[in-house]
Design a protein around this motif. Structure first.
Motif, PDB file in Angstrom:
ATOM      1  N   THR A 214     -16.122  -2.828  -1.252  1.00 32.26           N
ATOM      2  CA  THR A 214     -15.612  -1.609  -0.362  1.00 32.26           C
ATOM      3  C   THR A 214     -14.050  -1.828  -0.412  1.00 32.26           C
ATOM      4  OG1 THR A 214     -17.506  -1.214   0.816  1.00 32.26           O
ATOM      5  CG2 THR A 214     -15.655  -0.242   1.425  1.00 32.26           C
ATOM      6  N   THR A 215     -13.531  -2.817  -0.075  1.00 37.16           N
ATOM      7  CA  THR A 215     -12.129  -2.865  -0.037  1.00 37.16           C
ATOM      8  C   THR A 215     -11.419  -3.047  -1.327  1.00 37.16           C
ATOM      9  OG1 THR A 215     -12.278  -4.680   1.696  1.00 37.16           O
ATOM     10  CG2 THR A 215     -10.383  -4.573   0.512  1.00 37.16           C
ATOM     11  N   ARG A 216     -12.023  -3.437  -2.502  1.00 41.01           N
ATOM     12  CA  ARG A 216     -11.497  -2.971  -3.927  1.00 41.01           C
ATOM     13  C   ARG A 216     -11.446  -1.454  -4.008  1.00 41.01           C
ATOM     14  NH1 ARG A 216     -15.382  -7.083  -5.387  1.00 41.01           N
ATOM     15  NH2 ARG A 216     -16.801  -5.285  -6.296  1.00 41.01           N
ATOM     16  N   ASP A 217     -12.572  -0.797  -3.695  1.00 39.09           N
ATOM     17  CA  ASP A 217     -12.473   0.614  -4.078  1.00 39.09           C
ATOM     18  C   ASP A 217     -11.328   1.542  -3.300  1.00 39.09           C
ATOM     19  OD1 ASP A 217     -14.645   0.220  -5.816  1.00 39.09           O
ATOM     20  OD2 ASP A 217     -16.099   0.950  -4.227  1.00 39.09           O
ATOM     21  N   GLN A 218     -11.308   0.843  -1.790  1.00 36.41           N
ATOM     22  CA  GLN A 218     -10.239   1.522  -0.798  1.00 36.41           C
ATOM     23  C   GLN A 218      -8.754   1.254  -1.504  1.00 36.41           C
ATOM     24  OE1 GLN A 218     -11.330  -0.312   2.781  1.00 36.41           O
ATOM     25  NE2 GLN A 218     -12.822   1.244   3.424  1.00 36.41           N
ATOM     26  N   VAL A 219      -8.499  -0.064  -1.931  1.00 38.34           N
ATOM     27  CA  VAL A 219      -7.204  -0.255  -2.452  1.00 38.34           C
ATOM     28  C   VAL A 219      -6.825   0.579  -3.580  1.00 38.34           C
ATOM     29  CG1 VAL A 219      -6.067  -1.858  -4.017  1.00 38.34           C
ATOM     30  CG2 VAL A 219      -7.279  -2.564  -1.656  1.00 38.34           C
ATOM     31  N   VAL A 220      -7.668   0.853  -4.772  1.00 33.98           N
ATOM     32  CA  VAL A 220      -7.502   1.938  -5.661  1.00 33.98           C
ATOM     33  C   VAL A 220      -7.361   2.987  -5.469  1.00 33.98           C
ATOM     34  CG1 VAL A 220      -8.786   2.767  -7.960  1.00 33.98           C
ATOM     35  CG2 VAL A 220      -9.031   0.366  -7.169  1.00 33.98           C
ATOM     36  N   ASP A 221      -8.027   3.636  -4.399  1.00 36.91           N
ATOM     37  CA  ASP A 221      -8.073   4.918  -3.871  1.00 36.91           C
ATOM     38  C   ASP A 221      -6.761   5.098  -3.172  1.00 36.91           C
ATOM     39  OD1 ASP A 221     -10.436   5.748  -4.833  1.00 36.91           O
ATOM     40  OD2 ASP A 221     -11.576   5.528  -2.914  1.00 36.91           O
ATOM     41  N   GLN A 222      -6.509   4.255  -2.503  1.00 33.21           N
ATOM     42  CA  GLN A 222      -4.920   4.429  -1.632  1.00 33.21           C
ATOM     43  C   GLN A 222      -3.873   4.238  -2.648  1.00 33.21           C
ATOM     44  OE1 GLN A 222      -4.938   1.753   1.736  1.00 33.21           O
ATOM     45  NE2 GLN A 222      -7.003   2.226   2.207  1.00 33.21           N
ATOM     46  N   ILE A 223      -3.908   3.459  -3.319  1.00 34.75           N
ATOM     47  CA  ILE A 223      -2.819   3.245  -4.679  1.00 34.75           C
ATOM     48  C   ILE A 223      -2.662   4.688  -5.341  1.00 34.75           C
ATOM     49  CG2 ILE A 223      -2.079   2.224  -6.688  1.00 34.75           C
ATOM     50  CD1 ILE A 223      -1.399   0.495  -4.294  1.00 34.75           C
ATOM     51  N   ASN A 224      -3.805   5.252  -5.848  1.00 37.69           N
ATOM     52  CA  ASN A 224      -3.768   6.443  -6.519  1.00 37.69           C
ATOM     53  C   ASN A 224      -3.218   7.487  -5.825  1.00 37.69           C
ATOM     54  OD1 ASN A 224      -4.445   5.665  -9.202  1.00 37.69           O
ATOM     55  ND2 ASN A 224      -6.652   5.671  -8.723  1.00 37.69           N
ATOM     56  N   ALA A 225      -3.681   7.600  -4.362  1.00 35.52           N
ATOM     57  CA  ALA A 225      -3.103   8.664  -3.390  1.00 35.52           C
ATOM     58  C   ALA A 225      -1.418   8.522  -3.089  1.00 35.52           C
ATOM     59  CB  ALA A 225      -3.759   8.551  -2.108  1.00 35.52           C
ATOM     60  N   PHE A 226      -0.976   7.147  -3.309  1.00 35.90           N
ATOM     61  CA  PHE A 226       0.495   7.081  -3.122  1.00 35.90           C
ATOM     62  C   PHE A 226       1.132   7.297  -4.629  1.00 35.90           C
ATOM     63  CE2 PHE A 226       4.320   4.394  -3.284  1.00 35.90           C
ATOM     64  CZ  PHE A 226       4.745   4.679  -2.333  1.00 35.90           C
ATOM     65  N   ARG A 227       0.393   6.946  -5.548  1.00 35.40           N
ATOM     66  CA  ARG A 227       1.242   7.502  -7.022  1.00 35.40           C
ATOM     67  C   ARG A 227       1.166   9.078  -7.009  1.00 35.40           C
ATOM     68  NH1 ARG A 227       1.147   3.949 -11.454  1.00 35.40           N
ATOM     69  NH2 ARG A 227       0.464   5.534 -12.838  1.00 35.40           N
ATOM     70  N   GLN A 228       0.154   9.704  -6.743  1.00 35.70           N
ATOM     71  CA  GLN A 228       0.183  11.374  -6.763  1.00 35.70           C
ATOM     72  C   GLN A 228       1.232  11.920  -5.980  1.00 35.70           C
ATOM     73  OE1 GLN A 228      -3.516  12.851  -5.183  1.00 35.70           O
ATOM     74  NE2 GLN A 228      -3.228  15.003  -6.243  1.00 35.70           N
ATOM     75  N   ARG A 229       1.410  11.144  -4.686  1.00 38.65           N
ATOM     76  CA  ARG A 229       2.485  11.840  -3.800  1.00 38.65           C
ATOM     77  C   ARG A 229       3.714  11.506  -4.404  1.00 38.65           C
ATOM     78  NH1 ARG A 229      -0.667   9.360   0.355  1.00 38.65           N
ATOM     79  NH2 ARG A 229       0.532   7.413   0.443  1.00 38.65           N
TER      80      ARG A 229
END
Length: 291
Positions: free
Chosen positions: A70-85
């Motif tokens: 779950t932590t792995r998936d959350q890291v990828v999601d949060q990194i992509n959200a930051f990249r999108q911003r």
């Protein structure tokens, strides 16, 4: 207590080895981590039996695959959200990169050695041995206690560090893999994020000199020359500016930005003034020529 302050390192930085020590609590000051330091204290109140029970509990927590996944998936999601911003395209999870990252995280957790070459290899070597054919690979690593939102703590540390920030914001890195593992010795979580660009994304750029004299041009940061009526071919893995090698700064419309396999020609623009131009080569349309 043997607690260790949270830390993060981008590929290229090195840290001293951390010796495994039993741990009852983890430092949580993620705002100002002290990289590579250890904070060891004696705990005289703990009996040998309590120490053994705690060590077993840490080992049980280290075997919780659902939490680390779950932590792995959350890291990828949060990194992509930051990249999108920040107007960056998302990175896609790659199974080979993830396998390499997870294996290395487990190695650091098992040995409590925190370094990019903790296993005697470089990030690109680990990715290659996991089956990832790459043009380039970069790596962020970190360790952190288990309090709070682990994924958010890891991402915040990486975003707040220039070296890590540069890795996670690169346009030319398109794939990622994250690994998270907990040490059975001190309870610390070790995290690895690999970023890569697959070898399949390589493309070729050809520059033909259609003039009677040698010409020079720049591709990225390098300058090349090409003989009359000759062609040079470059294999690229990322977008690079292509311009004629002129003393003055070229006009914006004179800067080519190849992103895929393309051909370009250096042609004579004005024979009397000996002026040349760089143009994208267009294949003639046979039907148009017949008309």
């Amino acid at each position: 207590m043997g607690a260790t302050t949270p830390a993060a390192v981008a590929f290229g930085d090195e840290l001293p080895k951390l010796v495994p020590t039993p741990n009852t609590s983890s430092a949580t000051d993620a705002e100002s981590p002290t990289i590579g330091e250890s904070d060891e204290e004696e705990n005289e109140d703990k009996s040998p039996k309590e120490a053994r029970l705690e060590k077993r509990a840490n080992r049980r927590r280290a075997r919780r695959p659902s939490f680390t996944a779950t932590t792995r998936d959350q890291v990828v999601d949060q990194i992509n959200a930051f990249r999108q911003r920040s107007a960056r395209p998302p990175v896609v999870a790659n199974p080979e990169l993830q396998a390499a990252a997870q294996s290395f995280a487990e190695h650091m957790a098992r040995t409590a050695v925190f370094s990019h070459n903790a296993d005697g290899r470089q990030p690109s070597h680990r990715a290659m041995q996991a089956g990832y054919e790459s043009m380039m690979v970069t790596e962020n690593i970190a360790y952190q206690g288990s309090t709070g939102n682990l994924a958010q703590q890891l991402v915040n540390m990486w975003i707040g560090s220039p070296g890590h920030y540069a890795n996670l914001m690169r346009h030319d890195l398109t794939e990622t893999g994250v690994g998270v593992a907990q040490s059975p010795y001190n309870g610390q979580f070790y995290a690895v994020q690999l970023f890569g660009r697959p070898g399949s994304s390589r493309f070729q750029v050809q520059v033909k000199n259609a003039t009677p004299e040698s010409q020079s041009y720049k591709l990225g940061q390098h300058e090349y020359s090409v003989a009359p009526n000759a062609t040079r071919t470059h294999s690229l893995g990322r977008k690079s500016d292509l311009t004629l090698a002129v003393a003055e700064k070229p006009e914006a419309d004179a800067v080519m930005k190849p992103e895929k396999s393309e051909k370009y020609e250096i042609r004579t623009a004005d024979a009397e003034k000996k002026e040349v131009e760089l143009v994208r080569y267009e294949v003639p349309n046979v039907e148009d020529e017949k008309k």
